[in-house]
Scaffold this active site. Structure first.
Site, PDB file in Angstrom:
ATOM      1  N   ARG A 160       9.201   2.271 -30.204  1.00 48.60           N
ATOM      2  CA  ARG A 160       9.599   2.946 -28.973  1.00 48.60           C
ATOM      3  C   ARG A 160       8.810   2.341 -27.821  1.00 48.60           C
ATOM      4  O   ARG A 160       7.607   2.076 -27.949  1.00 48.60           O
ATOM      5  CB  ARG A 160       9.316   4.459 -29.038  1.00 48.60           C
ATOM      6  CG  ARG A 160      10.286   5.278 -29.867  1.00 48.60           C
ATOM      7  CD  ARG A 160      11.712   5.262 -29.332  1.00 48.60           C
ATOM      8  NE  ARG A 160      12.606   6.106 -30.114  1.00 48.60           N
ATOM      9  CZ  ARG A 160      13.279   5.725 -31.209  1.00 48.60           C
ATOM     10  NH1 ARG A 160      13.158   4.484 -31.655  1.00 48.60           N
ATOM     11  NH2 ARG A 160      14.080   6.568 -31.832  1.00 48.60           N
ATOM     12  N   GLU A 169      15.764   4.698 -22.037  1.00 49.28           N
ATOM     13  CA  GLU A 169      17.040   4.016 -22.341  1.00 49.28           C
ATOM     14  C   GLU A 169      18.240   4.892 -21.999  1.00 49.28           C
ATOM     15  O   GLU A 169      18.249   6.084 -22.320  1.00 49.28           O
ATOM     16  CB  GLU A 169      17.101   3.701 -23.841  1.00 49.28           C
ATOM     17  CG  GLU A 169      16.150   2.624 -24.265  1.00 49.28           C
ATOM     18  CD  GLU A 169      16.078   2.471 -25.779  1.00 49.28           C
ATOM     19  OE1 GLU A 169      17.009   2.930 -26.480  1.00 49.28           O
ATOM     20  OE2 GLU A 169      15.075   1.910 -26.262  1.00 49.28           O
ATOM     21  N   HIS A 183      18.400  -1.743 -28.652  1.00 48.94           N
ATOM     22  CA  HIS A 183      18.058  -0.750 -29.690  1.00 48.94           C
ATOM     23  C   HIS A 183      18.982  -0.866 -30.914  1.00 48.94           C
ATOM     24  O   HIS A 183      19.619   0.113 -31.322  1.00 48.94           O
ATOM     25  CB  HIS A 183      18.119   0.675 -29.113  1.00 48.94           C
ATOM     26  CG  HIS A 183      17.226   1.633 -29.860  1.00 48.94           C
ATOM     27  ND1 HIS A 183      16.470   2.595 -29.268  1.00 48.94           N
ATOM     28  CD2 HIS A 183      16.969   1.755 -31.179  1.00 48.94           C
ATOM     29  CE1 HIS A 183      15.797   3.285 -30.181  1.00 48.94           C
ATOM     30  NE2 HIS A 183      16.094   2.783 -31.354  1.00 48.94           N
ATOM     31  N   GLY A 205      17.903  -1.991 -33.951  1.00 53.73           N
ATOM     32  CA  GLY A 205      17.117  -2.069 -35.192  1.00 53.73           C
ATOM     33  C   GLY A 205      17.825  -1.443 -36.385  1.00 53.73           C
ATOM     34  O   GLY A 205      17.965  -2.058 -37.439  1.00 53.73           O
TER      35      GLY A 205
HETATM   36  C1  GLV Z   1      15.750   4.548 -34.620  1.00 56.65           C
HETATM   37  O1  GLV Z   1      15.408   4.123 -33.571  1.00 56.65           O
HETATM   38  C2  GLV Z   1      15.177   5.724 -35.226  1.00 56.65           C
HETATM   39  O2  GLV Z   1      14.435   6.426 -34.537  1.00 56.65           O
HETATM   40  O3  GLV Z   1      15.465   5.992 -36.404  1.00 56.65           O
END
Ligand code: GLV
Length: 327
Positions: A241, A270, A297, A299
């Site tokens: 984050r 964001e 974002h 990921g």
């Molecule tokens: C992704 O960003 C999560 O918080 O799982």
């Protein structure tokens, strides 16, 4: 029960079937939430008892004022900073999320994989080398990069993702050091990882990668003084984050060349309409320099991770309601 799915695109069929057993399922039409007004729900959507969200919308007072019947927020994420937790608590709404679901999450490595996508892309300058090819250039020397073997990766946070990243790093013959007050030196040693202080992590690493949950205690954990400790040849990766790093500290580190580059999948505040980008000096920096990669974002945004997490959350909602009924 009315179940509203805010980001239904390509939603798992299995998860949808589970929700259908609980009541009427409504799929939000795709829309942009404006930074000012948030998202405006239709009269039907406002009837939601269960809100199944993604990371796109801020679930804040403006949003919750529109859903007076809401009882459950189902969030297939571990992070919570897109939800106003005080508002939710005051309204007695239950959150079902991935936070703490360790054994399930062990099999969701997408963000750890993305960490290596960032590392390799940065150290081999892939985005900029490809840009040059698109401009009809073919220059090997200009795009010389760095190999990973014998480099030191420093993991801030040695939880689920930190451990997976450590395993991948070992496959590249990297040295792995980590800082995590909740994990013992002995445990880290058993994984071939050296436990170090936060200061040493920043000092000694060629790559620092963040794998820490954002909480009141970890907000602004990383300050300019930490980035100043880094080697000028080192890189910072943030797939966790943005708010873990003090605002502007990363920009200053890049601008003043305290570090060689960075890869970030997260930004301050964001917004799905991208309105946060223009406010952030990192965005302009990335457009004008060849050492910062910013991703939106993504990921956890793989087909595989999204499907299993949607299923897991749907099953958790189902179980929660079943247990509540029989209690
Ligand atoms: C992704 O960003 C999560 O918080 O799982």
């Amino acid at each position: 029960m009315n179940i509203l799915i805010t980001e239904p695109k390509d939603y798992s069929k299995k998860a949808l079937d589970i929700y259908k057993k609980l009541g009427r399922v409504y799929l939000c039409l795709p829309r942009e939430a404006s930074a000012k007004w948030g998202v405006k729900l239709s009269s039907q959507e406002r009837l939601a008892d269960i809100l199944v969200i993604g990371l796109k919308y801020q679930i804040d007072k403006k949003f919750l004022d529109q859903t007076p019947n809401l009882k459950i927020i189902a969030s297939p994420a571990t992070g919570m900073n897109h939800i106003d937790l005080n508002e939710v608590k005051n309204r007695g709404i239950k959150i079902i999320s991935l936070r703490g679901k360790k054994s399930f999450l062990r099999n969701v490595p997408s963000t750890a994989e993305e960490t290596f996508a960032f590392i390799l892309a940065l150290l081999r300058k892939l985005p900029w080398a490809f840009d040059s090819v698109k401009n009809s250039s073919w220059d090997r020397i200009e795009w010389r990069g760095h190999q990973l073997m014998n480099k030191t990766i420093g993991l801030l946070g040695f939880g689920r993702l930190g451990k997976i990243v450590a395993r991948y790093a070992k496959a590249f013959n990297m040295k792995v050091i980590a800082c995590d007050p909740n994990v013992s030196e002995r445990f880290m040693k058993s994984r071939g990882v050296e436990k170090v202080s936060m200061e040493d992590l920043f000092k000694k690493s060629d790559i620092v990668s963040l794998h820490v949950l954002l909480t009141d205690t970890t907000q602004n954990l990383i300050k300019e003084k930490h980035l100043k400790l880094m080697k000028s040849s080192a890189y910072l990766i943030n797939t966790a984050r943005a708010e873990l790093i003090e605002k502007n500290a990363l920009y200053n580190a890049l601008k003043n060349k305290w570090i060689s580059g960075a890869g970030i999948d997260v930004m301050w505040d964001e917004r799905s309409d991208g309105s946060h980008l223009k406010k952030d000096s990192l965005w302009n920096y990335a457009k004008n320099n060849k050492n910062l990669i910013i991703l939106p974002h993504v990921g956890g945004a793989t087909y595989e991770a999204m499907e299993v997490t949607q299923d897991f959350i749907a099953e958790s909602v189902f179980k929660y309601l079943k247990n509540k009924k029989s209690a």
